[in-house]
Motif scaffolding. Sequence first.
Motif, PDB file in Angstrom:
ATOM      1  N   ALA A 118     -14.940 -23.795  -1.252  1.00  0.00           N
ATOM      2  CA  ALA A 118     -16.211 -24.356  -1.704  1.00  0.00           C
ATOM      3  C   ALA A 118     -16.824 -23.477  -2.794  1.00  0.00           C
ATOM      4  O   ALA A 118     -17.301 -23.974  -3.814  1.00  0.00           O
ATOM      5  CB  ALA A 118     -17.169 -24.498  -0.524  1.00  0.00           C
ATOM      6  N   VAL A 124     -14.210 -29.856   5.958  1.00  0.00           N
ATOM      7  CA  VAL A 124     -14.892 -28.567   6.062  1.00  0.00           C
ATOM      8  C   VAL A 124     -15.367 -28.089   4.695  1.00  0.00           C
ATOM      9  O   VAL A 124     -16.437 -27.481   4.567  1.00  0.00           O
ATOM     10  CB  VAL A 124     -13.976 -27.512   6.730  1.00  0.00           C
ATOM     11  N   VAL A 125     -14.596 -28.391   3.647  1.00  0.00           N
ATOM     12  CA  VAL A 125     -14.999 -28.017   2.295  1.00  0.00           C
ATOM     13  C   VAL A 125     -16.166 -28.896   1.847  1.00  0.00           C
ATOM     14  O   VAL A 125     -17.122 -28.410   1.226  1.00  0.00           O
ATOM     15  CB  VAL A 125     -13.820 -28.128   1.312  1.00  0.00           C
ATOM     16  N   ALA A 175     -17.391 -19.142   5.168  1.00  0.00           N
ATOM     17  CA  ALA A 175     -16.687 -20.072   6.041  1.00  0.00           C
ATOM     18  C   ALA A 175     -15.502 -20.715   5.320  1.00  0.00           C
ATOM     19  O   ALA A 175     -14.469 -20.947   5.925  1.00  0.00           O
ATOM     20  CB  ALA A 175     -17.651 -21.149   6.525  1.00  0.00           C
ATOM     21  N   ASP A 176     -15.650 -21.024   4.059  1.00  0.00           N
ATOM     22  CA  ASP A 176     -14.546 -21.617   3.306  1.00  0.00           C
ATOM     23  C   ASP A 176     -14.652 -21.232   1.839  1.00  0.00           C
ATOM     24  O   ASP A 176     -15.491 -21.787   1.120  1.00  0.00           O
ATOM     25  CB  ASP A 176     -14.533 -23.141   3.451  1.00  0.00           C
ATOM     26  N   GLN A 201     -23.802 -28.047   1.889  1.00  0.00           N
ATOM     27  CA  GLN A 201     -24.763 -27.044   2.343  1.00  0.00           C
ATOM     28  C   GLN A 201     -25.150 -26.088   1.216  1.00  0.00           C
ATOM     29  O   GLN A 201     -26.323 -25.744   1.044  1.00  0.00           O
ATOM     30  CB  GLN A 201     -24.190 -26.258   3.519  1.00  0.00           C
ATOM     31  N   MET A 202     -24.180 -25.692   0.426  1.00  0.00           N
ATOM     32  CA  MET A 202     -24.453 -24.786  -0.683  1.00  0.00           C
ATOM     33  C   MET A 202     -25.353 -25.442  -1.723  1.00  0.00           C
ATOM     34  O   MET A 202     -26.269 -24.812  -2.262  1.00  0.00           O
ATOM     35  CB  MET A 202     -23.130 -24.316  -1.304  1.00  0.00           C
ATOM     36  N   ALA A 251     -19.275 -27.584   3.416  1.00  0.00           N
ATOM     37  CA  ALA A 251     -19.713 -26.323   2.806  1.00  0.00           C
ATOM     38  C   ALA A 251     -20.343 -26.565   1.439  1.00  0.00           C
ATOM     39  O   ALA A 251     -21.375 -25.969   1.107  1.00  0.00           O
ATOM     40  CB  ALA A 251     -18.533 -25.364   2.684  1.00  0.00           C
ATOM     41  N   GLN A 306     -23.207 -17.797   4.292  1.00  0.00           N
ATOM     42  CA  GLN A 306     -22.362 -18.151   5.412  1.00  0.00           C
ATOM     43  C   GLN A 306     -21.392 -19.255   5.033  1.00  0.00           C
ATOM     44  O   GLN A 306     -20.232 -19.240   5.431  1.00  0.00           O
ATOM     45  CB  GLN A 306     -23.233 -18.595   6.584  1.00  0.00           C
ATOM     46  N   SER A 307     -21.854 -20.235   4.240  1.00  0.00           N
ATOM     47  CA  SER A 307     -20.975 -21.324   3.810  1.00  0.00           C
ATOM     48  C   SER A 307     -19.829 -20.798   2.969  1.00  0.00           C
ATOM     49  O   SER A 307     -18.681 -21.207   3.110  1.00  0.00           O
ATOM     50  CB  SER A 307     -21.776 -22.363   3.012  1.00  0.00           C
ATOM     51  N   GLU A 308     -20.132 -19.876   2.046  1.00  0.00           N
ATOM     52  CA  GLU A 308     -19.090 -19.311   1.199  1.00  0.00           C
ATOM     53  C   GLU A 308     -18.061 -18.569   2.038  1.00  0.00           C
ATOM     54  O   GLU A 308     -16.857 -18.651   1.812  1.00  0.00           O
ATOM     55  CB  GLU A 308     -19.715 -18.381   0.160  1.00  0.00           C
TER      56      GLU A 308
END
Length: 209
Positions: free
Chosen positions: A11, A95-96, A7-8, A102-103, A99, A3-5
């Motif tokens: 990242a 936002v990056v 989203a942006d 989180q990754m 992400a 989901q993080s990937e």
Amino acid sequence: MQQSEQADPRAAFILTNASRLIIVATRCVWSFGAAEGLNDILTSRPDQHGEWRQPVSVLHRDVLLMAALRVSILLDADPTAVSFQTVYHALKEPVVQAAILQMLEDQRGFDVFSPTRADLIGTYLMTYREIDWKVHGRLVHLRNLGIAHLTLDQLKKSITLAEFRTMVEVVTRLASTMQHLFQTDTAFHGDMVEECRDQVKRAIDCGPK
């Protein structure tokens, strides 16, 4: 992490290319360290007219030019290129950053060490902002007209060795921070210039006399 990937993608771009950046930074730092070692040999040996001097001088010039080329590559302004500049422009976006954090948590678990991953991102951004872009512009001019193309008659600007050393120091710190954050397979550390300088000097001193 998926989901993080999604989203942006910036990242995911940074994580995918972090290893390549550290590898090129390692080669850059080793080139400059070799140049420092060879320069020490050229300026310290008493037999200034020996047969050894010409090949060492050629090696000194070439590794210095290679280091200049690699600094330029690592700070490439092309937004599609893999460079510290591309990473900076992505990482300065909250936002990056979110992400990336989180990754990394998904990959390696919770952030329990100091400095934290967020601190390392902050260090990277602050270090990048130390770059003297006027010096960088003269370095790019030298790269374009004095290294990459045979147009020396158009070469109007260059940089001093002290300015170049400062640029390499910033690149070293950027790479060291990235290595700490992303834990790539390359064993990069901040003392590589000195390590390579000393290894080059030992290797030549131990060679045929």
